[in-house]
Design a protein around this motif. Sequence first.
Motif, PDB file in Angstrom:
ATOM      1  N   ASN A   4       0.848  -1.186   0.000  1.00 17.86           N
ATOM      2  CA  ASN A   4       0.000   0.000   0.000  1.00 17.86           C
ATOM      3  C   ASN A   4       0.883   1.235   0.000  1.00 17.86           C
ATOM      4  O   ASN A   4       1.782   1.379   0.832  1.00 17.86           O
ATOM      5  N   GLN A   5       0.635   2.100  -0.923  1.00 18.53           N
ATOM      6  CA  GLN A   5       1.516   3.256  -1.081  1.00 18.53           C
ATOM      7  C   GLN A   5       1.296   4.294   0.011  1.00 18.53           C
ATOM      8  O   GLN A   5       2.186   5.092   0.293  1.00 18.53           O
ATOM      9  N   ASP A   6       0.100   4.301   0.595  1.00 16.31           N
ATOM     10  CA  ASP A   6      -0.167   5.295   1.635  1.00 16.31           C
ATOM     11  C   ASP A   6       0.339   4.821   2.994  1.00 16.31           C
ATOM     12  O   ASP A   6       0.727   5.613   3.834  1.00 16.31           O
ATOM     13  N   ASP A   7       0.288   3.557   3.185  1.00 18.10           N
ATOM     14  CA  ASP A   7       0.664   3.011   4.500  1.00 18.10           C
ATOM     15  C   ASP A   7       1.457   1.732   4.256  1.00 18.10           C
ATOM     16  O   ASP A   7       0.915   0.705   3.880  1.00 18.10           O
ATOM     17  N   PHE A   8       2.729   1.847   4.477  1.00 21.90           N
ATOM     18  CA  PHE A   8       3.591   0.722   4.120  1.00 21.90           C
ATOM     19  C   PHE A   8       3.376  -0.503   5.004  1.00 21.90           C
ATOM     20  O   PHE A   8       3.883  -1.568   4.728  1.00 21.90           O
ATOM     21  N   SER A   9       2.627  -0.281   6.079  1.00 25.91           N
ATOM     22  CA  SER A   9       2.390  -1.445   6.928  1.00 25.91           C
ATOM     23  C   SER A   9       1.298  -2.327   6.355  1.00 25.91           C
ATOM     24  O   SER A   9       1.036  -3.395   6.887  1.00 25.91           O
ATOM     25  N   LYS A  10       0.674  -1.841   5.334  1.00 30.79           N
ATOM     26  CA  LYS A  10      -0.430  -2.620   4.775  1.00 30.79           C
ATOM     27  C   LYS A  10      -0.108  -3.082   3.362  1.00 30.79           C
ATOM     28  O   LYS A  10       0.789  -2.559   2.713  1.00 30.79           O
ATOM     29  N   ILE A  11      -0.838  -4.067   2.988  1.00 29.46           N
ATOM     30  CA  ILE A  11      -0.617  -4.667   1.672  1.00 29.46           C
ATOM     31  C   ILE A  11      -1.920  -4.554   0.883  1.00 29.46           C
ATOM     32  O   ILE A  11      -2.993  -4.818   1.422  1.00 29.46           O
TER      33      ILE A  11
END
Lengths: 880, 208
Positions: free
Chosen positions: A77-84
Motif C-alpha cells: 500500500n503506497q499510503d501506508d507501508f504497513s499494509k498490503i
Amino acid sequence: MSEIQQPKIKKKGAIWIIWLIPIIAFIFASWMSFDYFKNSGEDIIVTVDDASGFILKKTPLSYKGVSVGSVKSIEINQDDFSKIDVTVRVEKHAIDSLLREGTKIWRVSPKLSLTEVSGLSSMLPGPYLEIMPAVPNLEMLKSLPKQTVFTALNEAPENVFKKGMLLYLESKSKISASAGTPILYNKQIVGKVVKKVLKDDYETSRLSLLIKKKYVTLIKDTSTFHEISGLDIKASLSGVKIKMDSLSTLVAGGISFDSPPGKSVEEKHIFKLYENAHAPLISEKDVVLNSDQAHELNIGESKVYFKGVEVGFVKDLDFNIEEGSTKIFISFDKKYRHLANSSAYFWIVKPELGFNKINGLDAIVKGKYITFSANKHGVDQSEFLLHNHAPTIKGKRILLSAPDAGSLKVGGALFYKNLEVGVIESIKLHNDKQQVNISLKIFQKYRSLVNDSTLFYNSSGVEIDASLAGVKVNIGSLENTLRGGISFQTADFSQKSDRSSFILHVSKSEIDDILYRNSGGMHIYLSSATMGSIKSGAPILYKKIPVGKVLSYSLDHSSKNIIADIYIEKKYTSYVNNSTKFYNASGVEAKISLGEIAVNTESLSSMMSGGIAFYTPDIGTLTRDDFELYNSYDEAQEDMTEVIFSVPKLSGIKVGSRIHYNEMEIGKIASIGMHDETFELKGLVDPRYKHYICQDAYVWTESVSVSINGVKNLESALRGSVIKLSGNYCKKAVEELPIMSTPPSPHFSDEGLRVTLRARRLGSLNVGSPLFYRQIQIGTVEKINLVDDASAVDIELFIKEEFAYIIRNNSKFYYAGGLGVEISLTGMKVKTETLSTLMQGGINVVTPPEYTKKAKMHARFFLNLSPDDAWLNWTPSITK
Amino acid sequence: MMFGGKLKKVITDISSETILCDTCNTLNSQSDVCSLCGSKIHQRTPYSVALTWAFILSATFFLIPANTLIIMTVYTYEGAEPGTIMDGVIYFFYDKAYHIAFIIFFFSIVVPIMKIVVLYYLLYIIHTKKAVALHRKMFYYKLIHFIGKWSVLDIFVVGIMIGLVQFQSIGHVTAGSGVTAFAMVVLLTIFATFSFDTRLLWDKATDE
C-alpha cells in the motif's frame, strides 16, 4: 480439352452452405471468447495487514467455502507501508451479491485453540481471504451501493447468516470468555460467543453472543448472564461437591443464564455479564467492616455467614497505614442486605482455634469467616466494626489462676462432663507476672454447677497415661483437644458457692490426684538411699495388689536420702504396721540356668513403672509413718548375713551377681565399693548358709571358659559371672574373704589322697590332667608348682578316696602323654594312651605286685619319663 | 518464383487425359466411374477450394479462443491454477522441463498455426497460380497432412490429466473452454487438409 466433354452439373445451391461453416465457427469462437472475458470477473482491492502465504492466482477469495475469486496481484500500500494491497479477481457471478457496501473480507488462517479449531481448511493451502456480505439476502443487498475497495478485518465478523439472535454482553471486570465460549442454559449449549471486543473506553469488554434460533425465547429482559468456570469444587463437612459442566466449559469456561419470566428481547440487546452465579444476587451496596487487621481474609473467598447461611463474601480489603486499620468490603447478598443494619454485630470466626462446634470444622476447610448476629429491626447501616470475638453472653464470671495459659485461647470453652457450659473470656497475665488470670464466663443456666468444691483443670491437649494396665488416653472432646478448654469437677453440690476465684489445675490427673489424696488413706514416708524405682504414681503393692501410690519424693538434706511420700488407700491401711518392710518391687527377676528360665516379676505395671512392695511379717500396731525402703525383697529380709569379698579385678561381677556354694545360690552381691585398689563386694548371704563363710573357704569367680575339654561354666555366659564359694562348714562365720583369681581344684574340698610328684619338666601336663591306673582315671593333677630353686616341677596329684589304696610307697609314676613311636626292623609301633591323654597329657601309675604300705598324705614320688618294660607287666592284686 | 526458370514440364492427369480414383488410386480414362472399383471419380474434387477456405477460416477463428482461453485448470490443495496453452509452456519452461515445453509449444501452438499458414499459402498459390515447384508444394502438403494429427497431443494430454488426476481435494484437473476451441482448431485444420484436393496443385504445374 475434349470436344465431347460432358456438361458439368454443378450444384450451385450447395456452395453457400460451405460458407456457413466459417460463419458458424466465427460466431461460436467469438461467443466463447466473449463469454470467457465476460465471466472473468472484476478486480477488487483488499487492504490487508498481512499477506504472508498469499500466492498469486492461487490464494482464493472464498465465500462459505466456495472460491469466488483469487488473488491477482499483491502490492504494498503506497499510503501506508504497513499494509498490503491485494488485488483480487472476483468471479463474475459473485460480483453482484458480494461486492456491496458493508461486505466484509478477512483473512483466514488456521487457528487452534482450546475452544476452537477453525480455519482448518487453510492448513494446507495456506491462508486465504473470506468474504461475507453485510446482509443476508439479495433484496437487501440491491439497495446497497457497489464497493470494490475493502479493508480486511482482523478476525471473522459475526456471521450474518447464522440463524439466531445476536446479543451483547458487557462487563467491566475480567472476562475469561472469548470467541467460541459456549452459552449454556441448563447445561445445554444454546449459543456461543462469536466475538469479543474491548470497547473504546478500554474497560468494558463486549461479547457478541449468537443464540440459536430455537432458544431465543429463553432470553428475557430479566435474564442474568454469568460466567461459569466449568469446574466448581465446594468443600464442606458434608463432603466435597464437585460440579462440572460440560467438558468444553471446563477448559474454556462458559456463560450461563437464567430465564425468569419477563419480556422477550430485541436483537442486539445489551446485557450485563456477571462474574459468577452469585454475582447477580449481590447487593449493589457493600458493607464495610472496620478491623484492626485483615485477619488473613481472602478477597473473593472469605465468606460472611448469618446463622450458617452464606450471605456475602469479602470483596476487597483496604489497609489504611495511617490509621492502622483495615476496611473490609463485603459483598452482600441482596436478600440479606437488610440484616446488615444497626443491630448487627460482626465478628470473625478463626478456624485456627480449632473446632468451634460444627461450623468450626467448616472453617478449617473454608478458612476464616465472618459471621454476625442481627435482627431485622435496625436502621440501615453500611459501616460496622469487626469484632474479634463473638458477643459476650450473660453468666457468672469466674477467675482462675494458672501458672501458664497452656493452649487455652480466648473463646475456648468451659466444659462440664464434656458439655459446654461456659466460655473463656479473657486470659491476662497477673500483676505479679507469675500467674495467668483466666476469666471464665459460665452460662447462666449452668452457674449452679460451680461451687466452692469445684476443681478446674485444663482439659486441652491430649493426656496419655500409658501403663501396663492399658493406655489411657484422655482427650476430652476432640474440640477440647484442638481448641483448648477448661473442664471442672464439682465433688459436692451441697457446698456453698461463694468463691469466684479458683486455681486452674494442669490436668485431669492432677485433679484425680488431689481427689485421691483426700480419699482418707494413709501417708507414709519411705527413705531410701537411691531413687530406685521411686516415681510419682508408681504403685504400692501388697501381695501384688496395688494398694496405693507414690505421690511424690524429695531429697532429705540432712540424711541425703530420698524421702518418698506414699499413699496407702484407706481400705488397705490395716496391712501396714510397725513391722512392715517396704522394698523395691521394680523390674524383673529372672533366674536363668541352662535347665530353666524362671522369670519372677511383680505386677507388670511395676515392672515398667517401678513399684514399691511391702510385706508385713508380724501383727502389730502402726505407730510411725517413716519406714526404710529396701532395694529388694532379699534385702528387706532382716537377717541377711553381710560378707565383704575383696578382689583386685572385677571380671564381670556386678551388683546382683550371685554367690554360689556348691552350685547352690546362697546370696547376692548387694553393692560394690573400692578400697585401696581392691574392690570390696558387699554380699548378702542367706543366714542359713552363713556357716559356710569360713576362714578356710575358697572363693573365686567363674566365668565362661572354652577349652579343648569342653565349655565350662556356660551358665555364667548367660547369667554373668558368679562368685563361687567352696569350703566346709564351720562354726564361726567370717565377714571378709578374698576372692581368688583361679578356681580351686575340683577336689578342693574332697577327701582323698594328695601326693606330690617331682618331675624334670612338665611335659604336656596341666592342672586337671588325669592320673590313670590301668587306664582308669583315679585322680587328677591338682596343682603345678615350680620348685623353689627352679630345678624341677612339683606336680600335686589328687587321688580319689576310693582309689587311694592303690598308691603305695613303691608305686611308679610315668608320663602317659604323647605318642610313643618305636621304629624297629620289624616295623613301626605306635603307642598312645587315650585320645584325651594324647592331647592333654596324663600320668600313669603302676604298683608292683610286692607292694609296700599305702602312701601317706602328701607323700612325694618321682615322675618317670617312660615306664620300664617290666612295669607294664605288673598286675598286682591290691587289698584295701 | 526463385526456381521459376528451371521449372520442368510436368505430365499431369489432365495432360494425359486420365482421372485418378480417390478410392483405389487407379488411373482411369476419363469417365464418371472408376473402372476398377466403381467409385465416383472427378477430375478435381468439387468445391475443394471453397471447403478448404471455409474450414481454414473457421480454424482461424477458433485459434484465438484456443490460445487465450483456459485450457485446463489444475486444482491442488493450494488452490485452483487455471492455465492456457501458453501458460503450460511457460510452466514447464520455468520448471526446466525444456523438452516438454518444446513439445507442447511445437505441437500445440506451432503446428496448428503452421498448418493454417501452410494451407493459406497453398490456397494462395492456387488462386494466384503462382509457379512453385510441384515437389515443394507437395512437400508442404504432405507435411501438414503428416504432423496434423500430432496436434491433438494437447487434447490428449488434457484428457489423460482429467482422467488420471482425480484426487479430490488434493488435486484434480478440469478442462477449460479453451480445449473445445483448440479441438475445433485441430479438427477444422484436419478437415481443411482433407477437403484440399492436392491435384489442384498439379494444375499449375501443367501450366508451366
